[in-house]
Scaffold this motif. Sequence first.
Motif, PDB file in Angstrom:
ATOM      1  N   UNK A  23       0.830  -1.134   0.059  1.00  0.00           N
ATOM      2  CA  UNK A  23      -0.077  -0.064   0.122  1.00  0.00           C
ATOM      3  C   UNK A  23       0.965   1.228  -0.114  1.00  0.00           C
ATOM      4  N   UNK A  24       1.912   1.235   0.884  1.00  0.00           N
ATOM      5  CA  UNK A  24       2.773   2.070   0.905  1.00  0.00           C
ATOM      6  C   UNK A  24       3.728   2.771  -0.534  1.00  0.00           C
ATOM      7  N   UNK A  25       3.850   1.594  -1.325  1.00  0.00           N
ATOM      8  CA  UNK A  25       4.394   1.724  -2.422  1.00  0.00           C
ATOM      9  C   UNK A  25       3.840   2.676  -3.503  1.00  0.00           C
ATOM     10  N   UNK A  26       2.230   2.487  -3.366  1.00  0.00           N
ATOM     11  CA  UNK A  26       1.452   3.272  -4.206  1.00  0.00           C
ATOM     12  C   UNK A  26       0.555   4.153  -3.670  1.00  0.00           C
ATOM     13  N   UNK A  27       0.905   4.723  -2.599  1.00  0.00           N
ATOM     14  CA  UNK A  27       0.306   5.844  -1.782  1.00  0.00           C
ATOM     15  C   UNK A  27       0.616   7.143  -2.631  1.00  0.00           C
ATOM     16  N   UNK A  28      -0.555   7.946  -2.474  1.00  0.00           N
ATOM     17  CA  UNK A  28      -0.208   9.425  -3.091  1.00  0.00           C
ATOM     18  C   UNK A  28       0.711  10.145  -2.320  1.00  0.00           C
ATOM     19  N   UNK A  29       1.060   9.806  -0.886  1.00  0.00           N
ATOM     20  CA  UNK A  29       1.915  10.490  -0.077  1.00  0.00           C
ATOM     21  C   UNK A  29       3.329  10.086  -0.484  1.00  0.00           C
ATOM     22  N   UNK A  53      -3.953   4.724   3.123  1.00  0.00           N
ATOM     23  CA  UNK A  53      -5.149   4.970   2.416  1.00  0.00           C
ATOM     24  C   UNK A  53      -4.647   5.334   0.903  1.00  0.00           C
ATOM     25  N   UNK A  54      -5.642   4.825  -0.035  1.00  0.00           N
ATOM     26  CA  UNK A  54      -5.453   4.996  -1.449  1.00  0.00           C
ATOM     27  C   UNK A  54      -6.139   6.556  -1.683  1.00  0.00           C
ATOM     28  N   UNK A  55      -5.898   7.194  -2.989  1.00  0.00           N
ATOM     29  CA  UNK A  55      -6.620   8.245  -3.443  1.00  0.00           C
ATOM     30  C   UNK A  55      -8.105   8.263  -3.330  1.00  0.00           C
ATOM     31  N   UNK A  56      -8.466   6.967  -3.497  1.00  0.00           N
ATOM     32  CA  UNK A  56     -10.106   6.914  -3.862  1.00  0.00           C
ATOM     33  C   UNK A  56     -10.432   6.887  -2.325  1.00  0.00           C
ATOM     34  N   UNK A  57      -9.931   6.248  -1.463  1.00  0.00           N
ATOM     35  CA  UNK A  57     -10.398   6.036  -0.131  1.00  0.00           C
ATOM     36  C   UNK A  57     -10.398   7.471   0.670  1.00  0.00           C
ATOM     37  N   UNK A  58      -9.371   8.030   0.631  1.00  0.00           N
ATOM     38  CA  UNK A  58      -9.225   9.368   1.042  1.00  0.00           C
ATOM     39  C   UNK A  58     -10.386  10.464   0.444  1.00  0.00           C
ATOM     40  N   UNK A 152      -3.097  11.441   5.086  1.00  0.00           N
ATOM     41  CA  UNK A 152      -2.895  12.179   3.604  1.00  0.00           C
ATOM     42  C   UNK A 152      -3.174  13.520   3.772  1.00  0.00           C
ATOM     43  N   UNK A 153      -2.580  14.646   3.243  1.00  0.00           N
ATOM     44  CA  UNK A 153      -2.845  15.988   3.634  1.00  0.00           C
ATOM     45  C   UNK A 153      -4.300  16.494   3.142  1.00  0.00           C
ATOM     46  N   UNK A 154      -5.044  16.069   2.046  1.00  0.00           N
ATOM     47  CA  UNK A 154      -6.411  16.344   1.938  1.00  0.00           C
ATOM     48  C   UNK A 154      -7.141  15.860   3.154  1.00  0.00           C
ATOM     49  N   UNK A 155      -6.923  15.009   3.754  1.00  0.00           N
ATOM     50  CA  UNK A 155      -7.598  14.679   4.707  1.00  0.00           C
ATOM     51  C   UNK A 155      -7.295  15.308   6.198  1.00  0.00           C
ATOM     52  N   UNK A 156      -6.096  15.401   6.271  1.00  0.00           N
ATOM     53  CA  UNK A 156      -5.670  16.272   7.574  1.00  0.00           C
ATOM     54  C   UNK A 156      -5.962  17.700   7.530  1.00  0.00           C
ATOM     55  N   UNK A 157      -6.075  18.227   6.206  1.00  0.00           N
ATOM     56  CA  UNK A 157      -6.325  19.695   6.075  1.00  0.00           C
ATOM     57  C   UNK A 157      -8.251  20.012   6.541  1.00  0.00           C
ATOM     58  N   UNK A 158      -8.808  18.697   6.381  1.00  0.00           N
ATOM     59  CA  UNK A 158     -10.020  18.789   6.373  1.00  0.00           C
ATOM     60  C   UNK A 158     -10.374  18.764   7.940  1.00  0.00           C
ATOM     61  N   UNK A 159      -9.458  18.446   8.970  1.00  0.00           N
ATOM     62  CA  UNK A 159      -9.549  18.326  10.087  1.00  0.00           C
ATOM     63  C   UNK A 159      -9.020  19.523  10.914  1.00  0.00           C
ATOM     64  N   UNK A 160      -9.925  20.615  11.475  1.00  0.00           N
ATOM     65  CA  UNK A 160      -9.347  21.627  12.320  1.00  0.00           C
ATOM     66  C   UNK A 160      -7.998  21.410  13.140  1.00  0.00           C
ATOM     67  N   UNK A 205       3.756  20.306  10.930  1.00  0.00           N
ATOM     68  CA  UNK A 205       3.273  19.561   9.956  1.00  0.00           C
ATOM     69  C   UNK A 205       2.300  18.536  10.154  1.00  0.00           C
ATOM     70  N   UNK A 206       1.081  18.687   9.792  1.00  0.00           N
ATOM     71  CA  UNK A 206       0.229  17.488  10.056  1.00  0.00           C
ATOM     72  C   UNK A 206       0.070  16.579   8.883  1.00  0.00           C
ATOM     73  N   UNK A 207       1.162  16.564   8.068  1.00  0.00           N
ATOM     74  CA  UNK A 207       0.917  15.618   7.110  1.00  0.00           C
ATOM     75  C   UNK A 207       2.356  15.413   6.465  1.00  0.00           C
TER      76      UNK A 207
END
Length: 338
Positions: A23-29, A53-58, A152-160, A205-207
């Motif tokens: 999973x890590x090898x294909x992760x967006x991060x 987490x994959x991009x789709x799951x994120x 993933x950054x998109x998810x971290x930025x959605x949490x205050x 850094x949150x991601x």
Amino acid sequence: MRFSTALVVLLHVVVGSEAMHAKSSTSPTLSYWHLNLPTTPIPDTLRELISPLSSEKTSELLDAIREGKKVSMAEPDPTPKLGRKGGPDSVASQVPQGIYIYGSAADDDIIADPSVSAMFFHEKDLHTGRKLTLYSTLLKRSSPDNRVFFLPRRLAEAIPFSSDKLSVALEKLDISQGSDTALAMKQTLKACEGPANSGERRYCATSLESMIDYTTSTLGTSSLNVLETNVPCKLESQKYTITGIPFQSKSGSKAVVCHSETYAYAVYYCHEAQHITTARVSLKGEDGSSGEGVAVCHTDTSGWNPQHLAFKVLNVKPGGAPVCHFVPNGEVLWLPAH
């Protein structure tokens, strides 16, 4: 899939397993790392914290957050972990917060704790043949059961991520008010929002993606080396002999140090380290184990709090003799590759 009113982060992954590496090898991060740091190998310290987490799951989870819903985030498992054994309200012990915030004062409990005070030493002690007592607090890496992962950054930025919105974050993460994790999160936010040292650039850094952006921007290059302490540790403490110093930077070299903070997911307190020298130090323990530590020596401490732990332990004053410490296992130091 079942939904309710909050977001629960379930990152139940066996670090080191074939599934994790796949999973890590294909992760967006990880893709972001290779895109922005093409010549920099990712250290184990950071690789093992990459979200599976994959991009789709994120994207699916982001949609759930926007709708105020609750969703599981990883492998099927009934235990809510946030990467920790014992549920989302549990926290793992680590180096005390504030040790590397140089404007902070040490309290009596920390001064009396040899596992913490032994982290600091004099620059004159950094030479081959010198013996230093080191503790598991510094060297031991957290176990997979107690590990928290980057979002993933998109998810971290959605949490205050601020003190004034902590209650919102706790609700989204399904963490109880007044729990150990909630109190630790409050302390981390306080450290991240507190005043910086004079002339210091710092960032929480949150991601991993945001850590990369901060570091490349601060150091002005994407050609970087990332150093980590990696010393086997089976005992609570033992003496280690310095057997060599394979690398030592010039005085005044620019660097960024990122310290792990206690939070519901991986958060790092990163700051530009000025007026320092850094070294890779080969160490051999009394039990025969060997590894490599990363040492940092601060050559200008004039802006530090006079009550900082280092001054109490080493009996020096602000602006006096250099203060050195090892970068704990699980934390990283960034240097320009040249």
